[in-house]
Design an enzyme around this catalytic site. Structure first.
Site, mmCIF file in Angstrom:
data_model
loop_
_atom_site.group_PDB
_atom_site.id
_atom_site.type_symbol
_atom_site.label_atom_id
_atom_site.label_comp_id
_atom_site.label_asym_id
_atom_site.label_seq_id
_atom_site.Cartn_x
_atom_site.Cartn_y
_atom_site.Cartn_z
ATOM 1 N N HIS A 192 0.870 -1.181 0.000
ATOM 2 C CA HIS A 192 0.000 0.000 0.000
ATOM 3 C C HIS A 192 0.908 1.232 0.000
ATOM 4 O O HIS A 192 1.552 1.533 0.998
ATOM 5 C CB HIS A 192 -0.859 -0.059 1.272
ATOM 6 N N CYS A 247 -2.175 13.465 2.493
ATOM 7 C CA CYS A 247 -1.412 12.967 3.621
ATOM 8 C C CYS A 247 -1.527 14.005 4.734
ATOM 9 O O CYS A 247 -1.046 15.120 4.561
ATOM 10 C CB CYS A 247 0.044 12.761 3.214
#
Lengths: 304, 304
Positions: B211, B244
């Protein structure tokens, strides 16, 4: 164990700016070169000796070079598309000339008015003219860049054999460094491995250099594959500036700071200062009127 | 020779949308799932059973699942952060639960209020509760995702030994698939190779899945390294949506269409339709009010 060193040839002042809408003055382009050299660039594609009618962004190559006092350990490269450009380069202080060539007839004809055979004979003429001055002080060294190695916007797919044959031929003519360019960002890392291996077999004594565009986000994956295949020299452009005339809206070369981040993180040496590169990416973003598209100029390095 | 197949787990409806500012209704999120399944997704992280107080973007997981009629050959995954989330998941039609864990105490405490030992015991409780229903019809299969494998925003660097030990321990508890996540996009491809190899040695019978976040543009290079190291299952998010929280302005997961492009170009099979993915990336871009950041949604595939 000494860290493996990867040499990055900074091409932002040429391949980056050439594909930006904004035309910058020679003084600003010389300042970009200086800032990049302060950030660690040791080889830098500073100018292109292309006719300004075709690429106005590159007008005034002579003025850019005049603004750059020669500096030991710093090599400035001028791109040359034909004999006329080569003669212009000789009138400046460029340390290297890079001869633009294409792996395909379609791109060569569009970009330089020469098919592959025409380019080889152009290169041959330039090499003949250098015969008595090669290696003499004042004579720039010479490399060649082969565009469209992983695909051509006009001729489509390019085979491994096509690349191996052409690289072998150019190497046999005496060119010491050949760059393989993914001009339209169509390559994938597995194809990079295959073509690098074939090119090396065809030209075992020639330095191979790689030039990737990040058009389809495969640029750093391709760089990884190339380095794993033994390549030690890669082109990159500060900020990832530039674009691709064949994919409007796409980004340009792989960004120097993105490549440097990946390499430093993995323990390679590049000689670049990441923070200074990011600062330079932001500086040139202000000059071209849009933020540099690189990931590092947005996210910053890690750790801290 | 049959083409090697790579399974892509689409995580846009969860990891992508969870990091977008815009909160979408369950009906729109269910439509995204449906569009992605039509584009070829066979495994898709559709929902998160996190408390909506913490992640309002994921509110209404039950409503999303109710809007999705179960379909043979399609697996919908629900992310679970604790026993309570697991119980919620059992009340829906999810085909798989993915247990969120962290390689580091710092991230685990911040994300789930549990350090690594606390997470292992949470997992152990969930597994104990499944003992009599494991493999029965109606019982979702189970996997775990280990975040911060290539670096933690709180604890810094994460060692190969740390990952190998934890992967070995989780595998020994009976988890059949473990995803290694680069949560903050700090990894480089050489570190991917090292940690994948160590994890495989520690858990030779466990499926490893990767991932990656493209925070620093290394996502596809990391994917390339992982696939070369033998990994067959990767997460990706349509459009590269998301972000993020530890790097404002950064992009999110690697984009499904960018990964699919790279893989198809190299001859791998994924089961995805690139054009349908690009169309879905544009569709979700309209819903979240900004263009999807993926390269393919801007540049398009090649050739044509």
């Amino acid at each position: 164990m000494t860290a493996r060193s990867i040499q990055i040839v900074e091409v932002g002042p040429r391949d980056g700016l050439q594909n930006e809408k904004v035309v910058l003055d020679p003084a600003v382009r010389a300042e970009l070169v200086t800032r990049l050299e302060r950030a660690g660039a040791r080889r830098i594609e500073a100018v292109s000796f292309v006719h300004p009618k075709y690429v106005p962004q590159m007008a005034g190559a002579e003025a850019v070079m005049s603004a750059l006092p020669s500096a030991a350990g710093h090599s400035r490269i001028g791109l040359v598309l034909n004999g006329k450009g080569y003669d212009r380069a000789l009138g400046t202080s460029v340390d290297e000339v890079n001869i633009a060539m294409s792996a395909t007839n379609g791109f060569g004809l569009k970009n330089q008015g020469l098919d592959v055979r025409g380019q080889v004979s152009m290169l041959s003429d330039i090499l003949a003219g250098r015969r008595n001055s090669e290696g003499q002080p004042g004579t720039p060294s010479l490399s060649a860049t082969l565009s469209c190695v992983w695909g051509c916007p006009f001729d489509g797919e390019v085979s491994v054999g096509q690349i191996a044959d052409l690289v072998g031929e150019i190497a046999a003519m005496g060119v010491a460094e050949i760059a393989l360019a993914d001009t339209i960002g169509a390559g994938d890392p597995w194809a990079v491995t295959r073509k690098v291996e074939a090119a090396r077999q065809a030209a075992p004594d020639t330095t191979l250099r790689l030039h990737f565009h990040d058009t389809r986000n495969t640029g750093l994956a391709n760089a990884h594959a190339g380095i794993e295949a033994g390549i030690d020299v890669l082109d990159a452009s500060v900020g990832g500036i530039g674009g691709c005339p064949f994919a409007p809206g796409a980004t340009g070369n792989i960004a120097t700071e993105d490549l440097v981040y990946m390499l430093h993180r993995a323990g390679f040496e590049t000689g670049f200062d990441l923070d200074a590169l990011i600062a330079t990416a932001r500086w040139i973003g202000d000059r071209i009127g849009r933020p540099a598209p690189s990931a590092l100029s947005r996210a910053g390095g890690w750790p801290g």
